[in-house]
Scaffold this active site. Sequence first.
Site, PDB file in Angstrom:
ATOM      1  N   HIS A  16       1.629   2.117  -1.404  1.00 49.61           N
ATOM      2  CA  HIS A  16       2.752   3.044  -1.524  1.00 49.61           C
ATOM      3  C   HIS A  16       3.103   3.235  -2.986  1.00 49.61           C
ATOM      4  CE1 HIS A  16       5.378  -0.385  -2.208  1.00 49.61           C
ATOM      5  NE2 HIS A  16       5.106  -0.898  -1.010  1.00 49.61           N
ATOM      6  N   HIS A  68       3.653   0.148  -5.215  1.00 46.32           N
ATOM      7  CA  HIS A  68       2.398  -0.471  -5.649  1.00 46.32           C
ATOM      8  C   HIS A  68       1.793   0.337  -6.796  1.00 46.32           C
ATOM      9  CE1 HIS A  68       1.946  -1.924  -1.218  1.00 46.32           C
ATOM     10  NE2 HIS A  68       2.356  -2.939  -1.952  1.00 46.32           N
ATOM     11  N   CYS A 109      11.249 -16.027   7.093  1.00 48.29           N
ATOM     12  CA  CYS A 109      11.142 -14.560   7.081  1.00 48.29           C
ATOM     13  C   CYS A 109       9.689 -14.191   6.818  1.00 48.29           C
ATOM     14  CB  CYS A 109      12.038 -13.943   6.001  1.00 48.29           C
ATOM     15  SG  CYS A 109      11.694 -12.170   5.806  1.00 48.29           S
ATOM     16  N   CYS A 134       9.150 -11.912   3.665  1.00 47.22           N
ATOM     17  CA  CYS A 134       9.084 -12.623   2.372  1.00 47.22           C
ATOM     18  C   CYS A 134       7.999 -13.675   2.385  1.00 47.22           C
ATOM     19  CB  CYS A 134      10.392 -13.349   2.071  1.00 47.22           C
ATOM     20  SG  CYS A 134      11.807 -12.292   1.878  1.00 47.22           S
ATOM     21  N   CYS A 190      17.323 -11.534   7.178  1.00 46.67           N
ATOM     22  CA  CYS A 190      17.019 -11.701   5.754  1.00 46.67           C
ATOM     23  C   CYS A 190      17.561 -10.483   5.005  1.00 46.67           C
ATOM     24  CB  CYS A 190      15.503 -11.788   5.586  1.00 46.67           C
ATOM     25  SG  CYS A 190      14.939 -11.500   3.910  1.00 46.67           S
ATOM     26  N   HIS A 248      14.730  -8.083   4.153  1.00 47.34           N
ATOM     27  CA  HIS A 248      13.978  -7.477   5.261  1.00 47.34           C
ATOM     28  C   HIS A 248      14.836  -7.433   6.525  1.00 47.34           C
ATOM     29  CE1 HIS A 248      10.850  -9.039   2.491  1.00 47.34           C
ATOM     30  NE2 HIS A 248      10.278  -7.883   2.769  1.00 47.34           N
ATOM     31  N   LYS A 275      14.729   1.398  -1.482  1.00 47.80           N
ATOM     32  CA  LYS A 275      13.396   0.971  -1.884  1.00 47.80           C
ATOM     33  C   LYS A 275      12.374   1.420  -0.836  1.00 47.80           C
ATOM     34  CE  LYS A 275      13.007  -3.543   0.225  1.00 47.80           C
ATOM     35  NZ  LYS A 275      12.522  -4.874   0.166  1.00 47.80           N
ATOM     36  N   LYS A 284       7.605  -0.524   4.243  1.00 47.06           N
ATOM     37  CA  LYS A 284       7.070  -0.122   5.530  1.00 47.06           C
ATOM     38  C   LYS A 284       8.118  -0.333   6.608  1.00 47.06           C
ATOM     39  CE  LYS A 284       3.877  -2.078   3.278  1.00 47.06           C
ATOM     40  NZ  LYS A 284       2.959  -3.043   2.774  1.00 47.06           N
TER      41      LYS A 284
HETATM   42  O1  ME8 Z   1       4.763  -9.173  -2.717  1.00 44.14           O
HETATM   43  N1  ME8 Z   1       8.872  -0.376  -6.548  1.00 44.14           N
HETATM   44  O2  ME8 Z   1       2.916  -7.989  -1.971  1.00 44.14           O
HETATM   45  P1  ME8 Z   1       3.576  -6.540  -1.714  1.00 44.14           P
HETATM   46  C1  ME8 Z   1       8.171  -1.099  -7.432  1.00 44.14           C
HETATM   47  N2  ME8 Z   1       1.487 -10.140  -1.769  1.00 44.14           N
HETATM   48  N3  ME8 Z   1       7.387  -2.148  -7.081  1.00 44.14           N
HETATM   49  C2  ME8 Z   1       7.330  -2.474  -5.788  1.00 44.14           C
HETATM   50  C3  ME8 Z   1       8.035  -1.759  -4.797  1.00 44.14           C
HETATM   51  C4  ME8 Z   1       8.834  -0.652  -5.239  1.00 44.14           C
HETATM   52  N4  ME8 Z   1       9.524   0.106  -4.398  1.00 44.14           N
HETATM   53  N5  ME8 Z   1       7.763  -2.330  -3.606  1.00 44.14           N
HETATM   54  C5  ME8 Z   1       6.917  -3.365  -3.856  1.00 44.14           C
HETATM   55  C6  ME8 Z   1       3.585  -9.100  -2.368  1.00 44.14           C
HETATM   56  N6  ME8 Z   1       6.658  -3.455  -5.159  1.00 44.14           N
HETATM   57  C7  ME8 Z   1       2.708 -10.345  -2.477  1.00 44.14           C
HETATM   58  C8  ME8 Z   1       2.451 -10.644  -3.945  1.00 44.14           C
HETATM   59  S1  ME8 Z   1       1.311 -12.063  -5.902  1.00 44.14           S
HETATM   60  C9  ME8 Z   1       0.567 -13.565  -6.032  1.00 44.14           C
HETATM   61  C10 ME8 Z   1       1.606 -11.854  -4.195  1.00 44.14           C
HETATM   62  C11 ME8 Z   1       5.802  -4.447  -5.850  1.00 44.14           C
HETATM   63  O3  ME8 Z   1       2.438  -5.720  -1.211  1.00 44.14           O
HETATM   64  C12 ME8 Z   1       6.198  -5.868  -5.507  1.00 44.14           C
HETATM   65  O4  ME8 Z   1       7.331  -6.250  -6.246  1.00 44.14           O
HETATM   66  O5  ME8 Z   1       4.791  -6.661  -0.896  1.00 44.14           O
HETATM   67  C13 ME8 Z   1       4.938  -6.611  -5.910  1.00 44.14           C
HETATM   68  O6  ME8 Z   1       4.933  -6.871  -7.300  1.00 44.14           O
HETATM   69  C14 ME8 Z   1       3.827  -5.634  -5.540  1.00 44.14           C
HETATM   70  O7  ME8 Z   1       4.466  -4.352  -5.387  1.00 44.14           O
HETATM   71  C15 ME8 Z   1       3.105  -5.981  -4.263  1.00 44.14           C
HETATM   72  O8  ME8 Z   1       4.030  -6.051  -3.183  1.00 44.14           O
END
Ligand code: ME8
Length: 518
Positions: free
Chosen positions: A18, A21, A128, A131, A145, A148, A299, A302
């Site tokens: 998204h 990411h 959760c 998280c 949470c 979430h 934010k 999903k």
């Molecule tokens: O947290 N704006 O995975 P993830 C900016 N697998 N950044 C965002 C965002 C947004 N709206 N939403 C998510 C995970 N992110 C773990 C990480 S690392 C060893 C494990 C950022 O798929 C989020 O903060 O939920 C994170 O840095 C990345 O996208 C992946 O999020």
Amino acid sequence: MGKFYITTAIDYANGDPHIGHAYEKIGADVIARFHRLRGDDVHFLIGMDEHGQTVAQKAAERGLTPQQQVDEIAPRFRDMWSTLGISYDQFIRTTEEAHKTGVRALIKRIFDNNPDDFYEKSYRGLYCIGCESFKQASEVVDGRCVLHPSRVLEQVEERNWFFRLSKYQEFLRRVFTERPEFLQPESKRNEMLALLDQGLEDISASRARFTWGVPFPAPLSNGEHQTTYVWFDALPNYLTATGFPAKGYRDRWPADVHIIGKDITRFHSIIWPAMLQAAELPLPRRVWVHGFVLFGGEKFSKTAGVRLDLDEAIARFGVDAFRYFLLREVPFDADGSFTWERFEERYTADLANAFGNLASRVVTMVEKYTGGLVPAGVAPETHAADASDLSAYTAFLDGSRGYLLHEALRIVWNIVTRANEYAQRRQPWALAKEPASRGDLEQVLASLVRQLARLAVLVFPFMPGKAEELWQSLGGPGRAQDQRLEALLRLDPGGWRVVKGPALFPREQPSAKASSGR
Ligand code: ME8
């Protein structure tokens, strides 16, 4: 030439990429490309977090095995990163054998060096899945949470391996105090210091009854084998990607910077350094925390159902305009909103009018007045101002003041504005009408091309495809990406042959996606 090892968070393989990411990966890509322009030997790591309950649950919902699920998702992320021109050097997946071996080796190394850091304990708590962590009372509101709220918390009661995080409280406080650059921005460092003041609790490092992960390397005293807790498996990816435990890992480790989002600050700046210290391994040099991209004030997620289709946003004005807009509009140290209105405004004002129009006017004038050949000229009148902007640009991208990518873009647009003002003031189209002003005309055109050539290199980290297009239309040798920032002010385009190409940022948009160079 220095080594520079940069990483991003690895994304959960439980859905499509998204815009949040994309924002993180584009930001890290800009920093990686900036370092390459400085001549550094960059290693840029991204990847997928493929274990854990969110992934297993998603697979089950879809009637797939977890492995089928992650094998389907990983290529979708890779495709998106190549569409967006993310110049990563390595894509790690936590289901790779080498990663699993590395995780087990790291845990064993903690057992060897600090045997008391792991102990067995029966535990009861609210978990959760969003998280992938246990929640403390302060993080739960109405039984949900806070991060979430659409997910149901799980009451978990089991006997696990625990990691003695509490032992590292004073060590971490020293790291935050003695190395202020370790965690930035400052606001995040203060948040984490406040957490330390409240006291750290030990955390579970393994899970019973859950097998989608890395087998924990030691059985419980009753002989039961458990699975490594997903964060104990995910965080080490930055280390296992270097080949750890094979000796060569020291060539790359420690990482220069981990780029992550604000929701996972505690994992990266408290749990991960404590794990490394327990294993007697060096800590990463920096952790940089970016904010969230919001849409309609919320934010993306999903579960919260806030949607903005990434493909649609890219298709609107092409890849490079999308990269520019996200990083110009959403500060890299705070939250910011994506709105279609602002996207359109910025596209028209910054890209089509200020930048694209300047490039097209200058190239047209060189074709018309000097037969396409860039005249020789002395350094432009704007040289001193450009030079001071260049050092400000560098300071916003090299980490010395954090990574303020939006500020670097603001500086580049100062140069664009200055070039437009210069053209307006010197009026080369009027000079062209006076044969006696030939010398002035040539100097003005030489100055403008020189500024555009500088701009092509400065925008390269942000808009690699458009930067190369501009560089080619100026007739620059080789590619923009092969230029070096330290030589930028000496760049002399005298003798280059310009080639008028299609508009860089046309006002009428083609519907197809524009591509970005890698
Ligand atoms: O947290 N704006 O995975 P993830 C900016 N697998 N950044 C965002 C965002 C947004 N709206 N939403 C998510 C995970 N992110 C773990 C990480 S690392 C060893 C494990 C950022 O798929 C989020 O903060 O939920 C994170 O840095 C990345 O996208 C992946 O999020």
